[in-house]
Design a protein around this motif. Structure first.
Motif, short mmCIF file in Angstrom:
data_model
loop_
_atom_site.label_atom_id
_atom_site.label_comp_id
_atom_site.label_asym_id
_atom_site.label_seq_id
_atom_site.Cartn_x
_atom_site.Cartn_y
_atom_site.Cartn_z
N ALA A 160 44.55 -35.84 98.45
CA ALA A 160 45.75 -34.97 97.65
C ALA A 160 46.97 -35.98 97.42
CB ALA A 160 46.19 -34.05 98.83
N GLY A 161 46.72 -37.20 97.78
CA GLY A 161 47.96 -38.15 97.53
C GLY A 161 47.95 -39.35 98.14
N ILE A 162 49.05 -40.08 98.09
CA ILE A 162 49.05 -41.24 98.36
C ILE A 162 50.62 -41.67 98.91
CG2 ILE A 162 49.69 -42.46 96.48
CD1 ILE A 162 47.68 -44.63 97.10
N LYS A 163 50.75 -42.52 100.06
CA LYS A 163 51.88 -43.31 100.36
C LYS A 163 51.71 -44.60 99.96
CE LYS A 163 54.68 -44.60 104.20
NZ LYS A 163 54.97 -44.55 105.68
N GLN A 164 52.43 -44.99 99.01
CA GLN A 164 52.42 -46.37 98.29
C GLN A 164 53.48 -47.33 98.92
OE1 GLN A 164 49.75 -47.11 96.56
NE2 GLN A 164 50.22 -48.81 95.33
N CYS A 165 53.20 -48.56 99.29
CA CYS A 165 54.21 -49.47 99.71
C CYS A 165 53.94 -50.72 98.99
CB CYS A 165 54.01 -49.67 101.15
SG CYS A 165 54.61 -48.21 102.22
N THR A 166 53.90 -50.71 97.65
CA THR A 166 53.71 -51.62 96.87
C THR A 166 54.73 -51.85 95.98
OG1 THR A 166 52.35 -50.64 95.12
CG2 THR A 166 51.33 -51.74 96.99
N SER A 167 54.59 -51.99 94.56
CA SER A 167 55.65 -52.03 93.44
C SER A 167 55.80 -50.68 92.78
CB SER A 167 55.40 -53.11 92.50
OG SER A 167 54.29 -52.72 91.63
N LEU A 168 56.99 -50.38 92.01
CA LEU A 168 57.45 -49.44 91.33
C LEU A 168 56.55 -49.37 90.02
CD1 LEU A 168 61.18 -49.43 91.63
CD2 LEU A 168 59.59 -47.59 92.07
N ASN A 169 55.80 -50.53 89.42
CA ASN A 169 55.09 -50.42 88.35
C ASN A 169 53.74 -49.90 88.97
OD1 ASN A 169 56.31 -51.82 86.27
ND2 ASN A 169 55.37 -54.31 86.87
N ASP A 170 53.34 -50.02 90.01
CA ASP A 170 52.02 -49.20 90.37
C ASP A 170 52.45 -47.79 90.85
OD1 ASP A 170 50.89 -51.54 90.96
OD2 ASP A 170 51.04 -51.82 92.77
N GLU D 187 63.29 -58.03 82.79
CA GLU D 187 61.99 -57.52 83.16
C GLU D 187 61.76 -56.20 82.63
OE1 GLU D 187 59.54 -59.13 84.90
OE2 GLU D 187 60.78 -60.69 85.28
N ASP D 188 60.79 -56.12 81.47
CA ASP D 188 60.73 -54.86 80.70
C ASP D 188 60.32 -53.67 81.51
OD1 ASP D 188 61.53 -55.08 77.82
OD2 ASP D 188 59.99 -56.71 77.78
N PRO D 189 59.29 -54.01 82.48
CA PRO D 189 58.96 -52.72 83.06
C PRO D 189 60.09 -52.10 84.01
CG PRO D 189 57.44 -54.44 83.44
CD PRO D 189 58.47 -55.19 82.66
N GLN D 190 61.11 -52.94 84.18
CA GLN D 190 62.38 -52.48 84.95
C GLN D 190 63.50 -51.79 84.14
OE1 GLN D 190 64.20 -55.86 87.09
NE2 GLN D 190 62.40 -55.92 88.53
N ALA D 191 63.20 -51.66 82.63
CA ALA D 191 64.05 -51.25 81.96
C ALA D 191 64.77 -49.91 82.12
CB ALA D 191 63.55 -51.27 80.42
N LEU D 192 63.92 -48.97 82.64
CA LEU D 192 64.55 -47.81 83.04
C LEU D 192 65.10 -47.67 84.40
CD1 LEU D 192 65.05 -44.76 82.33
CD2 LEU D 192 62.57 -44.29 83.27
N SER D 193 64.36 -48.12 85.18
CA SER D 193 64.97 -48.06 86.65
C SER D 193 66.47 -48.92 86.66
CB SER D 193 63.75 -48.62 87.70
OG SER D 193 62.92 -47.73 87.54
N ALA D 194 66.38 -50.17 86.18
CA ALA D 194 67.61 -50.94 86.21
C ALA D 194 68.77 -49.97 85.53
CB ALA D 194 67.45 -52.06 85.33
N LYS D 195 68.62 -49.47 84.35
CA LYS D 195 69.67 -48.62 83.99
C LYS D 195 70.09 -47.59 84.72
CE LYS D 195 70.79 -46.03 79.84
NZ LYS D 195 72.11 -46.29 79.46
N GLU D 196 69.13 -46.62 85.31
CA GLU D 196 69.32 -45.86 86.10
C GLU D 196 70.05 -46.17 87.55
OE1 GLU D 196 66.00 -42.56 84.65
OE2 GLU D 196 65.43 -43.76 86.36
N LEU D 197 69.88 -47.44 87.82
CA LEU D 197 70.48 -47.97 89.11
C LEU D 197 71.94 -48.47 88.69
CD1 LEU D 197 67.61 -50.19 90.81
CD2 LEU D 197 69.03 -48.04 91.97
N GLY D 198 72.56 -48.45 87.32
CA GLY D 198 73.88 -48.78 87.29
C GLY D 198 73.92 -49.96 86.33
#
Lengths: 292, 292, 292, 292
Positions: A160-170, D187-198
């Motif tokens: 049903a789902g996952i608890k993920q402890c890696t990167s936000l990219n993942d 880091e391009d993949p952080q573009a959204l989260s970085a902005k949302e963090l301020g």
């Protein structure tokens, strides 16, 4: 479960004699529900589950169901690096009425292949009466479960789902490539960004102490108030890191003992913080009031 | 034990039905003693021990003592990330006549502190009838046991040595700062350099296949023939790496099955190599002759 | 050059006004030759070469040739992450009589591909009057030059060898798969094991201070006395690590200043050790006597 | 500059003869401004600046100021691992009318200390006519600039901000502990989260191709529409990663060449993508229309 966005990976309180302290567990659980937890992982890493016997684990889960009494979702840990043993325990736990999900960790230490992971989780899911959640934490298991493996397992109706402890990219990838799949970050400092990227929420240690702030933060996001949510997050972040400045759950147990919720007891191979370590942790946590 | 320099971390052969195959174990053991192994780790990581029940483990150790019959040193794995369970199993195993040492892994997954490690190993050592060896393998356990911790534990009279899977710098440090302490590298590619730096020898997977070459190499070093020893080592090294190109022990089991020593069976969460993977591994191993 | 086994990557002494101090360079060079260095890298990383202008570099090399006066092999640094500039400087340096080799670092910062590395080194080699040595140090360059790339470049007649700062596994592979190719470890703690695996020797910082001990160690290996060589190595190893406990070459410069060989001057972005750092380094180095 | 939230780290177009192609630069710049870029880094890593001579760099900056003509903020790269040279170039560049900021990279390769970094940036800032931005990218420089060092430098009035290529945890810390300090993720993949963090925004490679989508995403965040912003981000993320699947900027140059904005030329040590690599990149980028 869709509504369980702040899920506390609850500690297992022990008496000074290192028996499970069910009275403390009840008091703590009530407090956590009152401060915003809508779900629990019982018998997870934070619960020092490797040190519990199977009998203790089953008793813990049965009594926890009674304590929660339908007020929150319950996820019960059942995984190990022995597939046969995991199947047996998951099957047994999944028959306890009131357990919502079984949390099955990626087999640690054995460093199997992605094919081995597919086989392991498929076998466990096939033998569970409740849906399972995968627990992917390479920092502890020594092995990376790849995104493609996760996406393939997500097609299994009993996963049903996952608890993920890696990167936000993942996290981002998994959310985008699955449907009807619960995606939790298991990293407290990702609690805000994961939610904003579309994840379900967080399975948290910090919510033992900062549940109210985390609840407010999540409400602000739902209201589109990104700036104020960020302000809360930036203030919580160093405290979240402090909870892992020593082996978890010893910092959170020290804090909860300071607040009067439980004894500062843990089982080997963990040892309680020294007095100096405790002072450093409590200072970083800036705990005020909140005593039980 | 001082004489056990090439110690094979022996696989646990399984029948096609995934029961322990004691007949294969006997045949393989005799072969390994004949090709230079002077010691064995039974019930180690290579033995897929996480998948054995306690009863299986005890039967395995008892029968292995009979098979070896005094021809080599026996080191039996007893560790886990549950201190209480490790104490109990180590105590039980240590009472089997013929076991030389208990091999106790650094508690995996739980990521305790150095203080926690000191407490864990001290407690286990205090309850063992035979000396214990520490097994330090951060790549699997998720935690680094520091050199200073090792040196402190080396003062415990019931802690006789270590299987170390880190760097040669650490090997060098431990050899220099301990007395009467067995220091084994658990990394086959370090087999030569570790010995030349003063370590006792190697706890090896590769010796299942290349025992004779490793024996010759060690003999050359003892004779001061560094150049010829190096020549053997450089040729063995890519083969040693190939044995870890897929989750161990699946490559060595495939090779031993090819040689006729056992069935190519393993237990979940491990899965046997695919046919393509097996071809790649066998090609890298350049096995010739040697069939059982 | 085959005979240059202990090659000191010599510091560039500066006056208190941060000009190159040729008088100190001469005194130090004579001392190093007397204590066992049979080769030098001039204008390497340890020489703070990024802070030298091209004119300073050329003057340094010309004067160093005069100082050495044929008593040792000279390797002169000429690399950067600008291929065109590297070609030009290498060409110019390679015309200085007395330079044996140009040391060309893997282009740092730019993180090019293996194809890019092949193109870079081929172009530089084609424009040099002396053979070049590759300098592979991923910890500084941010990029790994793979073994296969090295082996391919080794076929180029004007590429004579490598200074390798990775693992002994890589050293072993390169030695085995090349012919007539100089293989130096650039990691002092590998000085013994690399030689015993068949490498040419070490390009060293520690030999500024421990040249005599390193020379004795290498002589012992050549005599087949592995045990005594190891004993020296194990004692040197923590001192070698201490030389990198702060940004190199600031620790070795502090030690050489303490011994009276040079002023404790360096150029930005490096800064001299603080007094407390210097005390810690000198204590770890256990320097005795040896004053200039 | 407060308004420059999407800052393109613009490539340096080269002719087939590897001269700077100012005509292509102008066409590309106009296109980028039209698709949402409100700022530019000229002469950054993406601009292959290590391969430019100082004269080329100065000419590039002067002409770029004319091309932009006040329509966007201009940040010009001036850093290296030679402090004296960085001071000189920054001073010279900072006198060009129209340059808003100098971008000064953490000294690569030399691995200086935090004290060394403080000294380096203080010296450069003291000699610049425009405020400087720090560029912290450990993956290329081989050194981590710590958060505490950044916070200390942020007190310098002539240090206006940072381009940070580490974790979102660091971004969060820097935002929380500085005032009036520009914080860009690199880091391009952080573009959204970085902005949302301020954070202020992103210094981007992907905006060469996806400027319109990124602009829409940022507008949605400003409107409190977190869900729709996340949806855009999750779709962009694999494309952003594809731009770094080979040495940057070769993938983005291949894509821009495909779109007709420039020649697919780069300078050694970089090499253009092979035809097969280019096919893989273009497929991952899913480019449609948008031809110049």
């Amino acid at each position: 479960m869709k509504n369980a966005d702040i899920v506390t990976a609850i500690v297992t309180p022990f008496t000074p004699e290192n028996e499970i302290d069910f009275s403390a567990l009840e008091k703590l659980t009530n407090h956590l529900i009152a401060t915003g937890s809508t779900g629990f992982v019982i018998g997870g890493t934070t619960g020092e589950t490797p040190t519990l016997t199977n009998d203790e684990q089953l008793e813990l889960y049965r009594k926890f169901v009674q304590i929660v009494a339908g007020r929150a979702v319950i996820i019960a840990g059942t995984g190990s690096n022995n597939t046969a043993a995991t199947i047996a325990l998951t099957n047994e736990v999944s028959q306890i009425q009131g357990i919502g999900y079984a949390l099955v960790v990626v087999p640690y230490y054995s460093k199997t292949s992605q094919r081995g992971l597919l086989a392991h989780f498929s076998a466990v899911a096939a033998n569970s009466k409740v849906p399972i959640l995968i627990y992917n934490i390479p920092g502890r298991t020594g092995i990376v479960m790849e995104n493609e493996t996760i996406v393939e397992l997500a097609h299994n109706k009993n996963i049903a789902g996952i608890k993920q402890c890696t990167s936000l990219n993942d996290i981002s990838f998994i959310v985008e490539h699955t449907n009807d799949f619960l995606v939790y970050t298991g990293e407290d400092p990702q609690a805000l960004s994961a939610k904003e990227l579309g994840a379900t929420g967080v399975i948290s240690v910090a919510s033992h102490l900062y549940g109210a702030e985390m609840r407010e933060m999540y409400t602000l996001v739902d209201q589109g108030n990104v700036l104020d949510a960020a302000s809360i997050m930036r203030k919580l972040q160093p405290k979240m890191l402090a909870l892992f400045s020593y082996p978890s759950p010893t910092p959170v147990k020290a804090a909860l003992a300071y607040q009067g919720y439980l004894y500062n007891s843990c089982r080997l191979p963990l040892v309680p913080l020294t007095s100096a370590e405790e002072d450093a942790v409590l200072a970083a946590l800036e705990l005020v009031g909140g005593h039980a």
